[in-house]
Design a protein around this motif. Sequence first.
Motif, short mmCIF file in Angstrom:
data_model
loop_
_atom_site.label_atom_id
_atom_site.label_comp_id
_atom_site.label_asym_id
_atom_site.label_seq_id
_atom_site.Cartn_x
_atom_site.Cartn_y
_atom_site.Cartn_z
N SER A 41 0.83 -1.21 0.00
CA SER A 41 0.00 0.00 0.00
C SER A 41 0.87 1.26 0.00
O SER A 41 0.65 2.17 -0.79
N GLN A 42 1.85 1.29 0.88
CA GLN A 42 2.73 2.45 0.96
C GLN A 42 3.55 2.61 -0.32
O GLN A 42 3.75 3.73 -0.79
N ASP A 44 2.72 1.89 -3.23
CA ASP A 44 1.85 2.39 -4.30
C ASP A 44 1.27 3.76 -3.98
O ASP A 44 0.36 4.23 -4.66
N GLY A 45 1.75 4.41 -2.91
CA GLY A 45 1.34 5.77 -2.61
C GLY A 45 0.23 5.89 -1.59
O GLY A 45 -0.30 6.98 -1.40
N SER A 46 -0.15 4.81 -0.93
CA SER A 46 -1.23 4.84 0.07
C SER A 46 -2.47 5.54 -0.48
O SER A 46 -3.06 6.40 0.15
N VAL A 47 -2.84 5.15 -1.69
CA VAL A 47 -3.95 5.78 -2.39
C VAL A 47 -5.27 5.41 -1.72
O VAL A 47 -5.51 4.26 -1.38
N SER A 62 -4.25 10.51 -1.17
CA SER A 62 -3.36 9.62 -0.44
C SER A 62 -3.51 9.88 1.05
O SER A 62 -3.66 11.02 1.47
N ILE A 65 -0.40 12.04 2.17
CA ILE A 65 -0.14 13.37 1.62
C ILE A 65 -1.41 14.20 1.75
O ILE A 65 -2.48 13.76 1.36
#
Length: 187
Positions: A41-42, A44-47, A62, A65
């Motif tokens: 998950s992280q 891949d950007g925690s989308v 995200s 972010i």
Amino acid sequence: MIKKIINGLRSAFLCLLIMTVLCGVIYPGIVTVIAQTMFPSQADGSVVSVTLQDGTQKVYGSSLIAQEFSDPKYLIGRSMGTTNLSPVSEEQERLVAERIAWWHSLDPDNKKDIPMDLVTASGSGVDPNISPSGAAYQVERIARERGISEESVKAIIAENTAGRFLGFWGEPSVNVLNVNLALDGLR
């Protein structure tokens, strides 16, 4: 003499080629495989995506972010943009005064002290979290704007509040995006 130069260039080119393969292909490849295996998950950007009522998936951002919210019906996070200013500088004082004025214009009825994290920017400029006191400061406004009870807003904030890491490290924090998705009934 020319043979020495050619040998030197050949050695330099060989060194460049080896370092490019090692640092530009092998190392990033290993790090990517480890990240995708252990922290998918992280990596891949925690989308944060939500399945809507019609079955489509919509990406909202995200969880690591910050996204900028300014509508009074939402929980509003920290100011975006990095500031590496001295806490006692005139520019920092001016920015804090501007942010205090903005909060007062957003919710003129709220006479409580504004928590510091709402009037200062984070070091990264994209902090997705605010303090529990920063969230509590906004409860009345959110409830009023949405026509729901303050208890409902407090419950959503509590569900999206993370405690200290390992029980003692860091401070509790509230994820702004997750609270706003829950307020919209998407989480």
